[in-house]
Design a protein around this motif. Structure first.
Motif, PDB file in Angstrom:
ATOM      1  N   SER A 181       0.856  -1.187   0.000  1.00  0.00           N
ATOM      2  CA  SER A 181       0.000   0.000   0.000  1.00  0.00           C
ATOM      3  C   SER A 181       0.891   1.234   0.000  1.00  0.00           C
ATOM      4  CB  SER A 181      -0.909   0.011   1.230  1.00  0.00           C
ATOM      5  OG  SER A 181      -1.800  -1.082   1.216  1.00  0.00           O
ATOM      6  N   TYR A 203     -12.838   1.421   9.157  1.00  0.00           N
ATOM      7  CA  TYR A 203     -12.320   0.433   8.196  1.00  0.00           C
ATOM      8  C   TYR A 203     -12.431   0.918   6.751  1.00  0.00           C
ATOM      9  CZ  TYR A 203     -12.358  -2.901  12.076  1.00  0.00           C
ATOM     10  OH  TYR A 203     -12.128  -3.549  13.265  1.00  0.00           O
ATOM     11  N   ASN A 205     -10.816   2.331   4.411  1.00  0.00           N
ATOM     12  CA  ASN A 205      -9.394   2.637   4.446  1.00  0.00           C
ATOM     13  C   ASN A 205      -8.857   3.378   3.234  1.00  0.00           C
ATOM     14  OD1 ASN A 205      -8.993   1.323   6.970  1.00  0.00           O
ATOM     15  ND2 ASN A 205      -9.131  -0.644   5.933  1.00  0.00           N
ATOM     16  N   ASN A 208      -7.106   6.575   3.991  1.00  0.00           N
ATOM     17  CA  ASN A 208      -5.807   6.529   4.656  1.00  0.00           C
ATOM     18  C   ASN A 208      -4.643   6.759   3.698  1.00  0.00           C
ATOM     19  OD1 ASN A 208      -7.350   5.875   6.858  1.00  0.00           O
ATOM     20  ND2 ASN A 208      -6.765   3.725   6.916  1.00  0.00           N
ATOM     21  N   PHE A 215      -0.141   2.065   8.125  1.00  0.00           N
ATOM     22  CA  PHE A 215      -1.427   1.449   8.384  1.00  0.00           C
ATOM     23  C   PHE A 215      -1.964   1.908   9.740  1.00  0.00           C
ATOM     24  CE2 PHE A 215       0.699  -1.690   5.631  1.00  0.00           C
ATOM     25  CZ  PHE A 215      -0.270  -1.859   4.639  1.00  0.00           C
ATOM     26  N   HIS A 219      -6.988  -0.552   9.674  1.00  0.00           N
ATOM     27  CA  HIS A 219      -6.554  -0.871   8.317  1.00  0.00           C
ATOM     28  C   HIS A 219      -5.719  -2.148   8.317  1.00  0.00           C
ATOM     29  CE1 HIS A 219      -4.825   0.995   4.328  1.00  0.00           C
ATOM     30  NE2 HIS A 219      -5.247  -0.253   4.170  1.00  0.00           N
TER      31      HIS A 219
END
Length: 608
Positions: A181, A203, A205, A208, A215, A219
């Protein structure tokens, strides 16, 4: 004073005639290219038919998965120019026909080194197992398993073959399942970009990526959970096909990497050899004078399964991000897909109005999109149920967020164990760019006429407290609407839906345990359930009717070039678009700008 006016008029007239000449030239080229394409398609069909005849009685189909697969065949006849290959549904459908074709004796599968989407691998594996159960041979050949992404899914497909081959110089580097990620939070802070977003809830995510540098606990928890589910499922399936225990196979894989010789010694593969040797072995197994036929050629010669009988099951498909509108402005030569709400809703209504259609299988493969577009499609699902036509959803690679919204009120939901679904939540917001641009000498200023919310999504300034509160309330409303639809469709108390929602992504296997999915399987299982719900006797044959219908070349061209401002330029450049990557990029850029102009770039209320 008159001279500049006359000169300007002269230039305008010159430009007018040049433009008209360009349009006429473009139209002429349009018809010429159209005829070339049509004759090319006719030639391809004749070539495919002749190759089928030349294959003889003993045929080996060669299925190459290395170029990747989409979930569904494109509705666009020119998508091949964008690099689109086979689809998961096309592979499943074609193998089902090959099972009953006495000419087809064997299948050779070329495995991708970097993996395949997990849900597609699940469905292709199931189709291969059915093909083998008909008494036919399957060989799989790999040029290596790389330690990236979902390579475990590629290995799982290979393990379902009668024999798994590997090239002598290849390596077995698969040792688990990894995913990366990218977080932009620190970069945005450094360069002055302010990401102002609301998310429901922890959640969800996707936000983010813009706001964090690592994280969050939620996540990490959710992502680790669905990755573990996919990995465990793939190991179990491969172990079943390799006739070993899941624990033993996992221990062997995770102790790698291995050379091809070491992989053979540890019984991870069956043979070492070049692909030409695997082809020769497949031909030997197929019988005397056997020939190799490319899978796509065979699929083209067979067409889609039509079935027979007076009763029909509609197969309605949608793949990609969910957006409002129609597909008329889509890139005619692109390989990308999207779900346009007008088109998909119309396809469902067409199936409703067809008296021969007794049930609908709704194939969904989407990571999400607009709640308004999702609700329009869901309304068509409700209309089908009200008309007495059961709707069974078959989930593909994804049916998350908006993809779950449009699935939530179906009579029955079927998903692969590795389908990514759920993500019942909402996020939205904007990027404030004034500071970032100011560091490069670009000053952004805003003028507004109207109420205090009129400039809420201006990239030149942060939300005001009142704007932020109003936007948050809007996000809350959308979230509650999502909860209500899931609660009604799944017959769950809203409190229970909130408990399992909060934006969390689940695999199909996990979703089955918490009540978001009814059954694990693919299209074949969905069709069987649709027959059952429609009370079609088991012994009766059924026809398959697919919606939306594939567009003809002329329909695709007329839709693509019907935009007045771009028509002349695109028509003149049509030949280049088919082959020139730069031209393709330009077309896509124009589409993006047009989308931005219509407001599509505002990331508000997007339930991804």
């Amino acid at each position: 004073m008159t001279r500049p006016v006359l000169r300007t008029t002269s230039l305008a007239m010159k430009q007018f005639f040049l433009t008209m000449a360009g349009v006429f030239a473009g139209l002429l080229l349009f018809f010429i290219i159209s005829m070339v394409i049509v004759f090319g398609m006719i030639g391809a069909a004749i070539s495919s038919a002749s190759s089928t005849e030349a294959a003889g009685a003993n045929t080996v189909l060669e299925l190459d998965l290395r170029d990747g697969v989409t979930d569904q065949a494109p509705n666009n006849p020119f998508a091949v120019f964008g690099g689109s290959g086979l689809s998961t549904l096309q592979i499943v459908d074609t193998l089902a026909q090959a099972e009953d074709d006495d000419r087809v004796k064997a299948l050779l599968v070329r495995l991708p080194e970097a993996g395949i989407t997990p849900a597609a691998a699940d469905e292709i594996r199931q189709a291969i197992r059915r093909f083998r159960a008909s008494g036919k041979v399957v060989l799989a050949h790999s040029q290596g398993f790389q330690p990236v992404g979902a390579t475990i899914s590629s290995y799982m497909v290979g393990a379902s073959a009668s024999e798994l081959w590997m090239q002598n110089t290849a390596s077995f580097q698969l040792a688990g399942f990894s995913a990366d990620s990218m977080f932009l939070g620190r970069a945005f802070d450094k360069y002055g970009v302010n990401a102002e977003f609301e998310q429901r809830y922890e959640y969800k995510n996707a936000v983010n990526e813009f706001t964090e540098s690592d994280f969050t606990p939620a996540h990490r928890e959710a992502m680790t959970a669905w990755m573990t589910s996919i990995y465990t499922s793939a190991i179990a399936n491969a172990a079943q096909d390799r006739k070993v225990t899941p624990a033993a196979l996992r221990a062997t894989i995770e102790a790698g990497p291995y050379s091809s010789a070491q992989a053979l010694q540890r019984r991870l593969i069956d043979k070492i050899g070049q692909v030409e040797e695997a082809e020769a072995e497949a031909k030997r197994r197929a019988g005397r004078n056997a020939e190799i036929m490319e899978f796509a050629d065979y699929a083209s010669s067979k067409g889609e399964r039509a079935g027979s009988g007076r009763n029909a099951i509609a197969i309605v498909g949608g793949e990609g991000a969910i957006m409002t509108g129609t597909g008329g402005g889509a890139d005619p030569f692109g390989g990308g897909s999207s779900i346009m709400s007008d088109d998909l809703a119309e396809a469902l209504y067409d199936a409703i109005e067809d008296d021969s259609v007794k049930a609908i299988v709704f194939r969904v493969s989407s990571p999400g999109g607009s709640p308004e577009a999702s609700e329009q499609i869901l309304a068509a699902v409700r209309a089908a149920k009200a008309a007495g036509k059961p709707v069974v959803v078959s989930m593909g690679d994804y049916a998350a967020s908006g993809g779950y919204w449009i699935s939530s009120e179906a009579n029955w939901i079927v998903a692969q164990p590795s389908t990514l679904t759920g993500s019942i939540g909402v996020y939205g917001g904007k990027f404030v760019l004034a500071d970032a641009l100011g560091r490069f000498g670009v000053d952004m200023r805003n003028l507004t006429v109207g109420g205090p919310y009129a400039d809420a999504f201006s990239p030149s300034q942060d939300f005001s407290p009142a704007q932020r509160a109003a936007f948050a309330a809007q996000i809350d409303r959308t979230y509650e609407e999502f909860i209500a639809r899931v609660a009604a469709g799944r017959r769950l108390p809203p409190a229970r839906v909130r408990e399992i929602a909060r934006g969390r992504v689940w695999t199909g296997a996990q979703a089955r345990q918490i009540g978001l999915v009814d059954q694990l399987g693919g299209l074949e299982e969905a069709i069987a359930k649709a027959r059952e719900l429609a009370r079609i006797p088991a012994g009766d044959s059924v026809r398959f009717k697919r919606y939306p219908e594939a567009r003809s070349p002329f329909e695709a061209l007329s839709q693509a070039f019907g935009v007045s401002g771009e028509a002349a330029r695109v028509l003149i450049g049509i030949g280049g678009v088919m082959n020139d990557p730069a031209a393709e990029a330009a077309v896509r850029s124009m589409q993006t700008e047009r989308a931005r102009a219509s407001g599509a770039s505002v990331l508000a209320d997007q339930p991804y």
